[in-house]
Design a protein around this motif. Structure first.
Motif, mmCIF file in Angstrom:
data_model
loop_
_atom_site.group_PDB
_atom_site.id
_atom_site.type_symbol
_atom_site.label_atom_id
_atom_site.label_comp_id
_atom_site.label_asym_id
_atom_site.label_seq_id
_atom_site.Cartn_x
_atom_site.Cartn_y
_atom_site.Cartn_z
ATOM 1 N N ILE A 8 0.827 -1.378 -0.167
ATOM 2 C CA ILE A 8 -0.018 -0.002 0.132
ATOM 3 C C ILE A 8 0.882 1.236 -0.140
ATOM 4 O O ILE A 8 0.665 2.138 -0.844
ATOM 5 C CB ILE A 8 -0.940 -0.100 1.235
ATOM 6 C CG1 ILE A 8 -1.979 -1.224 0.881
ATOM 7 C CG2 ILE A 8 -1.830 1.435 1.344
ATOM 8 C CD1 ILE A 8 -2.881 -1.629 2.369
ATOM 9 N N VAL A 9 2.042 1.154 0.655
ATOM 10 C CA VAL A 9 2.650 2.544 0.938
ATOM 11 C C VAL A 9 3.434 2.599 -0.320
ATOM 12 O O VAL A 9 3.504 3.756 -1.079
ATOM 13 C CB VAL A 9 3.744 2.349 2.028
ATOM 14 C CG1 VAL A 9 4.815 3.517 2.064
ATOM 15 C CG2 VAL A 9 3.082 2.277 3.419
ATOM 16 N N TRP A 10 4.189 1.616 -0.775
ATOM 17 C CA TRP A 10 4.835 1.844 -2.158
ATOM 18 C C TRP A 10 3.784 2.362 -3.431
ATOM 19 O O TRP A 10 4.197 3.130 -4.256
ATOM 20 C CB TRP A 10 5.546 0.736 -2.768
ATOM 21 C CG TRP A 10 6.731 0.572 -1.882
ATOM 22 C CD1 TRP A 10 7.089 -0.353 -0.942
ATOM 23 C CD2 TRP A 10 7.898 1.673 -1.730
ATOM 24 N NE1 TRP A 10 8.288 -0.032 -0.229
ATOM 25 C CE2 TRP A 10 8.801 0.928 -0.794
ATOM 26 C CE3 TRP A 10 8.177 2.761 -2.583
ATOM 27 C CZ2 TRP A 10 9.955 1.896 -0.377
ATOM 28 C CZ3 TRP A 10 9.329 3.480 -1.905
ATOM 29 C CH2 TRP A 10 9.987 2.981 -1.223
ATOM 30 N N GLY A 11 2.767 1.706 -3.144
ATOM 31 C CA GLY A 11 1.675 2.118 -4.247
ATOM 32 C C GLY A 11 1.243 3.673 -4.176
ATOM 33 O O GLY A 11 1.246 4.251 -5.391
ATOM 34 N N LEU A 12 1.109 4.280 -3.028
ATOM 35 C CA LEU A 12 0.930 5.480 -2.715
ATOM 36 C C LEU A 12 2.290 6.338 -3.018
ATOM 37 O O LEU A 12 1.949 7.557 -3.475
ATOM 38 C CB LEU A 12 0.741 5.731 -1.225
ATOM 39 C CG LEU A 12 -0.842 5.154 -0.804
ATOM 40 C CD1 LEU A 12 -0.979 5.361 0.875
ATOM 41 C CD2 LEU A 12 -2.018 6.181 -1.226
ATOM 42 N N VAL A 13 3.465 6.149 -2.974
ATOM 43 C CA VAL A 13 4.455 6.723 -3.226
ATOM 44 C C VAL A 13 4.613 6.735 -4.751
ATOM 45 O O VAL A 13 4.738 8.077 -5.192
ATOM 46 C CB VAL A 13 5.924 5.937 -2.944
ATOM 47 C CG1 VAL A 13 6.987 6.308 -3.541
ATOM 48 C CG2 VAL A 13 5.902 5.846 -1.153
ATOM 49 N N LEU A 14 4.407 5.710 -5.421
ATOM 50 C CA LEU A 14 4.324 5.863 -6.895
ATOM 51 C C LEU A 14 3.159 6.731 -7.599
ATOM 52 O O LEU A 14 3.349 7.577 -8.314
ATOM 53 C CB LEU A 14 4.032 4.489 -7.594
ATOM 54 C CG LEU A 14 5.232 3.748 -7.536
ATOM 55 C CD1 LEU A 14 4.991 2.209 -8.007
ATOM 56 C CD2 LEU A 14 6.496 4.441 -8.008
ATOM 57 N N ALA A 15 1.970 6.901 -6.725
ATOM 58 C CA ALA A 15 0.884 7.529 -7.165
ATOM 59 C C ALA A 15 1.058 9.209 -6.804
ATOM 60 O O ALA A 15 0.818 9.975 -7.553
ATOM 61 C CB ALA A 15 -0.512 7.189 -6.387
ATOM 62 N N ALA A 16 1.569 9.195 -5.679
ATOM 63 C CA ALA A 16 2.077 10.563 -5.447
ATOM 64 C C ALA A 16 3.306 11.323 -6.409
ATOM 65 O O ALA A 16 3.104 12.466 -6.927
ATOM 66 C CB ALA A 16 2.929 10.630 -3.960
ATOM 67 N N LEU A 17 4.355 10.567 -6.603
ATOM 68 C CA LEU A 17 5.331 10.839 -7.721
ATOM 69 C C LEU A 17 4.562 11.169 -9.041
ATOM 70 O O LEU A 17 5.003 12.330 -9.798
ATOM 71 C CB LEU A 17 6.550 9.944 -7.807
ATOM 72 C CG LEU A 17 7.420 9.882 -6.837
ATOM 73 C CD1 LEU A 17 8.464 8.580 -6.709
ATOM 74 C CD2 LEU A 17 8.062 10.986 -6.502
ATOM 75 N N GLY A 18 3.562 10.198 -9.531
ATOM 76 C CA GLY A 18 2.867 10.322 -10.687
ATOM 77 C C GLY A 18 2.172 11.807 -10.672
ATOM 78 O O GLY A 18 2.135 12.318 -11.785
ATOM 79 N N GLY A 19 1.711 12.004 -9.681
ATOM 80 C CA GLY A 19 0.848 13.400 -9.294
ATOM 81 C C GLY A 19 1.692 14.535 -9.446
ATOM 82 O O GLY A 19 1.185 15.261 -10.113
ATOM 83 N N LEU A 20 2.710 14.423 -8.873
ATOM 84 C CA LEU A 20 3.840 15.483 -8.871
ATOM 85 C C LEU A 20 4.225 15.688 -10.270
ATOM 86 O O LEU A 20 4.296 16.800 -10.996
ATOM 87 C CB LEU A 20 4.909 15.344 -7.956
ATOM 88 C CG LEU A 20 4.903 15.493 -6.475
ATOM 89 C CD1 LEU A 20 5.829 14.968 -5.528
ATOM 90 C CD2 LEU A 20 4.370 16.976 -6.414
#
Length: 61
Positions: free
Chosen positions: A6-18
């Motif tokens: 879950i955490v790594w999925g959120l990290v990837l989503a945050a980086l993609g959003g940025l």
């Protein structure tokens, strides 16, 4: 589901959003500071998730 997944999925989503925000708005971000913030957030989420998992298991025998 594992906390790490879950955490790594959120990290990837945050980086993609940025990346999307930078491309659409043209703002400039310091890559080092962004990476530092994301890693600190991910580390904190992993520690908190692990603690919650351990505390949840010890209460339910």
């Amino acid at each position: 589901m594992r906390v790490g997944t879950i955490v790594w999925g959120l990290v990837l989503a945050a980086l993609g959003g940025l990346i999307l925000a930078v491309q659409l708005t043209g703002i400039r971000l310091d890559a080092g500071m962004v990476l530092l913030g994301v890693l600190i957030g991910a580390g904190a989420a992993l520690v908190v998730g692990g603690l919650i998992s351990v505390l949840g298991r010890s209460r339910n025998p």
